[in-house]
Write an enzyme that holds these catalytic residues in place. Structure first.
Site, PDB file in Angstrom:
ATOM      1  N   TRP A 106       0.839  -1.199   0.000  1.00 49.81           N
ATOM      2  CA  TRP A 106       0.000   0.000   0.000  1.00 49.81           C
ATOM      3  C   TRP A 106       0.878   1.254   0.000  1.00 49.81           C
ATOM      4  CZ3 TRP A 106      -0.762   3.964   3.639  1.00 49.81           C
ATOM      5  CH2 TRP A 106      -1.887   4.766   3.439  1.00 49.81           C
ATOM      6  N   HIS A 107       2.021   1.166   0.684  1.00 45.01           N
ATOM      7  CA  HIS A 107       2.941   2.306   0.733  1.00 45.01           C
ATOM      8  C   HIS A 107       3.751   2.445  -0.564  1.00 45.01           C
ATOM      9  CE1 HIS A 107       2.075   2.049   5.061  1.00 45.01           C
ATOM     10  NE2 HIS A 107       2.357   3.340   5.044  1.00 45.01           N
ATOM     11  N   GLY A 108       3.971   1.352  -1.249  1.00 46.99           N
ATOM     12  CA  GLY A 108       4.718   1.386  -2.503  1.00 46.99           C
ATOM     13  C   GLY A 108       5.029  -0.024  -2.961  1.00 46.99           C
TER      14      GLY A 108
END
Length: 188
Positions: A106-108
């Protein structure tokens, strides 16, 4: 760079990340109040928690609650309902890893974010095993020893989380490993 300098940089990054991450929701909460809208709290002093589980219950609480409700719980229930049900440990480990790897993604979508998710998934699983096995020991401790247990738990949790930020901050596993080497005085 010396190990103390690496630790100082990492600690500064951890604080910056916390202030950035919690500042935006606090701003939104404040603006919401101006318009009569109540938004949920999103950070509750996570760096002061004494277990990795309580850290994740206090860090980005809305994302953690979503992941628990829509990934961890359904996946563990699905694994428990299988005709050839895996062991309880495999179920919990799989659910923790899948949940935290999804939060990492989700962050990357990079290998380092996946490793960061694995880092925390393994820690959550280890804490579950540890707390299940030591609950009766903890209850029997004197108040002084309970405080020592709490301080040790805080130090362990804080440093685990802060070391995990290395995976989060750097673009490649090689850069993260070089940083770990520097943190522990192993850089050549």
């Amino acid at each position: 760079t010396s190990p103390p300098a690496f630790w100082l940089l990492l600690s500064g990054y951890a604080l910056r990340l916390y202030f950035d991450s919690s500042g935006y929701p606090d701003t939104a909460i404040g603006i919401g109040i101006l318009f009569g809208i109540r938004l949920p709290e999103n950070f509750n002093r996570p760096y002061l928690k004494n277990t990795i589980t309580s850290f994740w219950q206090s860090w980005h609480m809305t994302l953690s609650a979503w992941a628990r409700s829509y990934v961890f719980s359904p996946l563990s229930r699905w694994l428990m309902m299988r005709p050839r049900k895996p062991s309880q440990h495999v179920i919990v480990l799989s659910a923790h890893l899948a949940t935290m790897m999804l939060i990492g993604a989700w962050h990357g979508v990079t290998l380092n974010f996946v490793i960061w998710g694995i880092w925390h998934g393994l820690a959550l699983f280890a804490h579950k095993l540890w707390s299940d096995r030591t609950r009766s020991v903890y209850r029997a401790l004197t108040p002084g020893r309970r405080r020592a247990w709490t301080v040790f738990g805080w130090a362990l949790t804080f440093h685990w989380v802060v070391l995990g930020w290395v995976w989060f901050a750097l673009p490649t596993p090689e850069a993260a490993l070089r940083t770990f080497a520097g943190l522990f005085g192993l850089a050549g």
